[in-house]
Design a protein around this motif. Structure first.
Motif, PDB file in Angstrom:
ATOM      1  N   VAL A 156      32.950  17.147  43.558  1.00 27.20           N
ATOM      2  CA  VAL A 156      31.778  17.856  43.053  1.00 27.20           C
ATOM      3  C   VAL A 156      31.692  19.253  43.662  1.00 27.20           C
ATOM      4  CG1 VAL A 156      29.250  17.872  43.012  1.00 27.20           C
ATOM      5  CG2 VAL A 156      30.489  15.757  42.535  1.00 27.20           C
ATOM      6  N   LEU A 157      31.979  19.368  44.954  1.00 30.06           N
ATOM      7  CA  LEU A 157      31.997  20.683  45.590  1.00 30.06           C
ATOM      8  C   LEU A 157      32.979  21.613  44.889  1.00 30.06           C
ATOM      9  CD1 LEU A 157      31.053  22.421  48.108  1.00 30.06           C
ATOM     10  CD2 LEU A 157      33.186  21.660  49.177  1.00 30.06           C
ATOM     11  N   MET A 158      34.156  21.087  44.547  1.00 26.40           N
ATOM     12  CA  MET A 158      35.154  21.887  43.827  1.00 26.40           C
ATOM     13  C   MET A 158      34.641  22.302  42.455  1.00 26.40           C
ATOM     14  SD  MET A 158      38.034  22.612  45.377  1.00 26.40           S
ATOM     15  CE  MET A 158      39.018  23.025  43.951  1.00 26.40           C
ATOM     16  N   LEU A 159      34.060  21.376  41.748  1.00 23.03           N
ATOM     17  CA  LEU A 159      33.622  21.667  40.383  1.00 23.03           C
ATOM     18  C   LEU A 159      32.504  22.706  40.359  1.00 23.03           C
ATOM     19  CD1 LEU A 159      33.608  18.058  38.889  1.00 23.03           C
ATOM     20  CD2 LEU A 159      35.260  19.873  38.414  1.00 23.03           C
ATOM     21  N   ILE A 160      31.590  22.636  41.319  1.00 23.58           N
ATOM     22  CA  ILE A 160      30.455  23.557  41.326  1.00 23.58           C
ATOM     23  C   ILE A 160      30.787  24.871  42.027  1.00 23.58           C
ATOM     24  CG2 ILE A 160      28.091  23.902  42.162  1.00 23.58           C
ATOM     25  CD1 ILE A 160      27.603  20.933  41.762  1.00 23.58           C
ATOM     26  N   GLY A 161      31.514  24.814  43.148  1.00 21.60           N
ATOM     27  CA  GLY A 161      31.836  26.021  43.905  1.00 21.60           C
ATOM     28  C   GLY A 161      32.889  26.881  43.224  1.00 21.60           C
ATOM     29  N   PRO A 162      34.169  26.514  43.348  1.00 26.29           N
ATOM     30  CA  PRO A 162      35.201  27.247  42.610  1.00 26.29           C
ATOM     31  C   PRO A 162      34.950  27.268  41.103  1.00 26.29           C
ATOM     32  CG  PRO A 162      36.209  25.887  44.291  1.00 26.29           C
ATOM     33  CD  PRO A 162      34.756  25.523  44.266  1.00 26.29           C
ATOM     34  N   GLY A 163      34.342  26.197  40.590  1.00 27.54           N
ATOM     35  CA  GLY A 163      34.063  26.161  39.159  1.00 27.54           C
ATOM     36  C   GLY A 163      33.150  27.292  38.713  1.00 27.54           C
ATOM     37  N   THR A 164      32.155  27.620  39.527  1.00 27.21           N
ATOM     38  CA  THR A 164      31.271  28.741  39.195  1.00 27.21           C
ATOM     39  C   THR A 164      32.054  30.042  39.144  1.00 27.21           C
ATOM     40  OG1 THR A 164      29.342  27.655  40.170  1.00 27.21           O
ATOM     41  CG2 THR A 164      29.238  30.046  39.935  1.00 27.21           C
ATOM     42  N   ALA A 165      32.963  30.216  40.092  1.00 27.99           N
ATOM     43  CA  ALA A 165      33.791  31.427  40.089  1.00 27.99           C
ATOM     44  C   ALA A 165      34.694  31.464  38.863  1.00 27.99           C
ATOM     45  CB  ALA A 165      34.627  31.491  41.367  1.00 27.99           C
ATOM     46  N   ILE A 166      35.341  30.362  38.592  1.00 28.08           N
ATOM     47  CA  ILE A 166      36.318  30.294  37.503  1.00 28.08           C
ATOM     48  C   ILE A 166      35.664  30.494  36.134  1.00 28.08           C
ATOM     49  CG2 ILE A 166      37.813  28.655  36.268  1.00 28.08           C
ATOM     50  CD1 ILE A 166      38.624  27.606  39.080  1.00 28.08           C
ATOM     51  N   PHE A 167      34.497  29.934  35.932  1.00 27.15           N
ATOM     52  CA  PHE A 167      33.831  30.015  34.635  1.00 27.15           C
ATOM     53  C   PHE A 167      32.857  31.189  34.512  1.00 27.15           C
ATOM     54  CE2 PHE A 167      34.420  25.219  34.662  1.00 27.15           C
ATOM     55  CZ  PHE A 167      35.452  25.231  33.751  1.00 27.15           C
ATOM     56  N   ALA A 168      32.222  31.564  35.637  1.00 26.70           N
ATOM     57  CA  ALA A 168      31.048  32.432  35.501  1.00 26.70           C
ATOM     58  C   ALA A 168      31.009  33.607  36.460  1.00 26.70           C
ATOM     59  CB  ALA A 168      29.782  31.587  35.695  1.00 26.70           C
ATOM     60  N   ILE A 169      32.136  34.006  37.046  1.00 34.14           N
ATOM     61  CA  ILE A 169      32.099  35.088  38.027  1.00 34.14           C
ATOM     62  C   ILE A 169      31.541  36.379  37.427  1.00 34.14           C
ATOM     63  CG2 ILE A 169      34.505  35.779  37.581  1.00 34.14           C
ATOM     64  CD1 ILE A 169      34.667  36.529  40.566  1.00 34.14           C
TER      65      ILE A 169
ATOM     66  N   GLY B  83      40.145  20.231  41.230  1.00 33.66           N
ATOM     67  CA  GLY B  83      40.973  21.348  40.778  1.00 33.66           C
ATOM     68  C   GLY B  83      41.676  21.050  39.475  1.00 33.66           C
ATOM     69  N   LEU B  84      42.169  19.825  39.340  1.00 38.68           N
ATOM     70  CA  LEU B  84      42.848  19.427  38.107  1.00 38.68           C
ATOM     71  C   LEU B  84      41.893  19.465  36.918  1.00 38.68           C
ATOM     72  CD1 LEU B  84      45.263  18.277  36.553  1.00 38.68           C
ATOM     73  CD2 LEU B  84      44.540  15.985  37.297  1.00 38.68           C
ATOM     74  N   LEU B  85      40.679  18.982  37.116  1.00 40.11           N
ATOM     75  CA  LEU B  85      39.696  19.003  36.025  1.00 40.11           C
ATOM     76  C   LEU B  85      39.362  20.439  35.613  1.00 40.11           C
ATOM     77  CD1 LEU B  85      37.316  16.157  37.235  1.00 40.11           C
ATOM     78  CD2 LEU B  85      38.949  16.064  35.337  1.00 40.11           C
ATOM     79  N   LEU B  86      39.258  21.329  36.584  1.00 29.83           N
ATOM     80  CA  LEU B  86      39.024  22.743  36.270  1.00 29.83           C
ATOM     81  C   LEU B  86      40.225  23.344  35.547  1.00 29.83           C
ATOM     82  CD1 LEU B  86      37.357  23.908  39.597  1.00 29.83           C
ATOM     83  CD2 LEU B  86      36.228  23.655  37.378  1.00 29.83           C
ATOM     84  N   TYR B  87      41.404  22.949  35.956  1.00 34.50           N
ATOM     85  CA  TYR B  87      42.633  23.448  35.327  1.00 34.50           C
ATOM     86  C   TYR B  87      42.695  23.022  33.862  1.00 34.50           C
ATOM     87  CZ  TYR B  87      47.629  24.559  34.944  1.00 34.50           C
ATOM     88  OH  TYR B  87      48.852  25.086  34.569  1.00 34.50           O
ATOM     89  N   ILE B  88      42.324  21.769  33.616  1.00 30.38           N
ATOM     90  CA  ILE B  88      42.313  21.270  32.235  1.00 30.38           C
ATOM     91  C   ILE B  88      41.237  21.994  31.419  1.00 30.38           C
ATOM     92  CG2 ILE B  88      41.818  19.253  30.792  1.00 30.38           C
ATOM     93  CD1 ILE B  88      43.000  17.544  33.089  1.00 30.38           C
ATOM     94  N   ALA B  89      40.055  22.157  32.009  1.00 34.67           N
ATOM     95  CA  ALA B  89      38.949  22.786  31.293  1.00 34.67           C
ATOM     96  C   ALA B  89      39.225  24.244  30.953  1.00 34.67           C
ATOM     97  CB  ALA B  89      37.666  22.684  32.125  1.00 34.67           C
ATOM     98  N   THR B  90      40.079  24.901  31.746  1.00 33.28           N
ATOM     99  CA  THR B  90      40.419  26.308  31.496  1.00 33.28           C
ATOM    100  C   THR B  90      41.728  26.439  30.719  1.00 33.28           C
ATOM    101  OG1 THR B  90      41.481  26.458  33.676  1.00 33.28           O
ATOM    102  CG2 THR B  90      39.178  27.168  33.509  1.00 33.28           C
ATOM    103  N   GLU B  91      42.126  25.345  30.072  1.00 39.24           N
ATOM    104  CA  GLU B  91      43.347  25.332  29.252  1.00 39.24           C
ATOM    105  C   GLU B  91      44.556  25.808  30.062  1.00 39.24           C
ATOM    106  OE1 GLU B  91      42.725  27.347  25.556  1.00 39.24           O
ATOM    107  OE2 GLU B  91      40.946  26.163  25.040  1.00 39.24           O
ATOM    108  N   GLY B  92      44.764  25.105  31.163  1.00 41.25           N
ATOM    109  CA  GLY B  92      45.915  25.432  32.011  1.00 41.25           C
ATOM    110  C   GLY B  92      45.732  26.724  32.785  1.00 41.25           C
ATOM    111  N   GLY B  93      44.489  27.072  33.047  1.00 36.04           N
ATOM    112  CA  GLY B  93      44.207  28.287  33.805  1.00 36.04           C
ATOM    113  C   GLY B  93      44.100  29.538  32.958  1.00 36.04           C
ATOM    114  N   ASP B  94      44.382  29.451  31.683  1.00 35.36           N
ATOM    115  CA  ASP B  94      44.354  30.640  30.815  1.00 35.36           C
ATOM    116  C   ASP B  94      42.957  31.243  30.702  1.00 35.36           C
ATOM    117  OD1 ASP B  94      47.051  30.380  30.374  1.00 35.36           O
ATOM    118  OD2 ASP B  94      46.843  29.401  28.421  1.00 35.36           O
TER     119      ASP B  94
END
Length: 233
Positions: A18-31, A96-107
């Motif tokens: 959950v920390l990964m999804l909310i912390g790095p996830g906020t950066a990855i999706f909403a920076i 991290g894997l879930l974020l990677y999938i959600a970002t279409e392989g990081g794209d």
């Protein structure tokens, strides 16, 4: 049914995910929408949320550096510490894997570095390894010093999770510009594995120096609290 130990390990894995999804996830999706202050708050919110959700199960370490400090303080035993750290790393990798999938392989990663930690050209910052060493040791020490303090005798009941979350948010506000802030080896591993070779090559620093910081935070806590050592939980 899970026994009590397995519940603790599962809680640490889920909490770190959950920390990964909310912390790095906020950066990855909403920076672009929230900027560095928003990311810092996201990390703080994540820790606070988990502290009050799984704290009664595992203590909500969700960070190997915190677990090390609790081991040194003799608040947990060697077996518990080892399995906590393993669970935390697994949880971070799953996040991290879930974020990677959600970002279409990081794209679709808005950070361009999968919110990974690093220094110099790898991260596109002027700070080098020397800055990383100082920042990761000192700010992890602050975090573990605070977290250990919240478990001490006489600490206001019910405020530990809130204070720990505020501390983590403040740490991120100060250090995101340096190295994207680790202070948590599991979080760093969980992002680096999906960020590319350069980040994987640098992740060692975000394992070693936060752990040193965790030990330093314990030392400061022990200095102020003398020989008061509770039995392992």
């Amino acid at each position: 049914m899970l026994d009590d130990d397995m519940k603790k390990y599962a809680a640490e894995a889920i909490g770190t995910m959950v920390l990964m999804l909310i912390g790095p996830g906020t950066a990855i999706f909403a920076i672009e929408a929230v900027g560095a202050p928003g990311i810092a708050l996201a990390f703080g919110f994540a820790l606070t949320i988990m502290a009050y959700t799984i704290g009664n199960i595992s203590g909500c370490h969700i960070n190997p550096a915190v677990t090390l400090s609790f081991l040194l303080a003799k608040k947990i035993d060697n077996k518990t510490a080892g399995f906590y750290m393993l669970a935390q790393v697994v949880g971070a990798i799953v996040g991290g894997l879930l974020l990677y999938i959600a970002t279409e392989g990081g794209d679709l990663d808005a950070t361009g570095v999968f919110a990974s930690n690093g220094w110099g050209d790898t991260l596109g910052v002027p700070f080098g390894l020397g800055s990383v060493i100082v920042v990761e040791i000192l700010f992890t020490a602050i975090l573990t010093f605070v977290v250990l303090g919240t478990t001490g005798e006489g600490y206001p009941v019910g405020f530990g999770g809130l204070v720990a979350g505020i501390a983590l948010a403040g740490i991120h506000m100060a250090t995101i510009p340096v190295d994207n802030t680790s202070v948590n080896p599991a979080r760093s591993i969980g992002a680096a594995l999906f960020a590319g070779t350069d980040h994987i090559q640098q992740v060692w620093a975000f394992v070693v120096f936060p752990l040193i910081g965790g030990a330093l935070g314990w030392a400061a806590h022990a200095f102020l609290n003398g020989n008061k050592v509770p039995p392992p939980s």
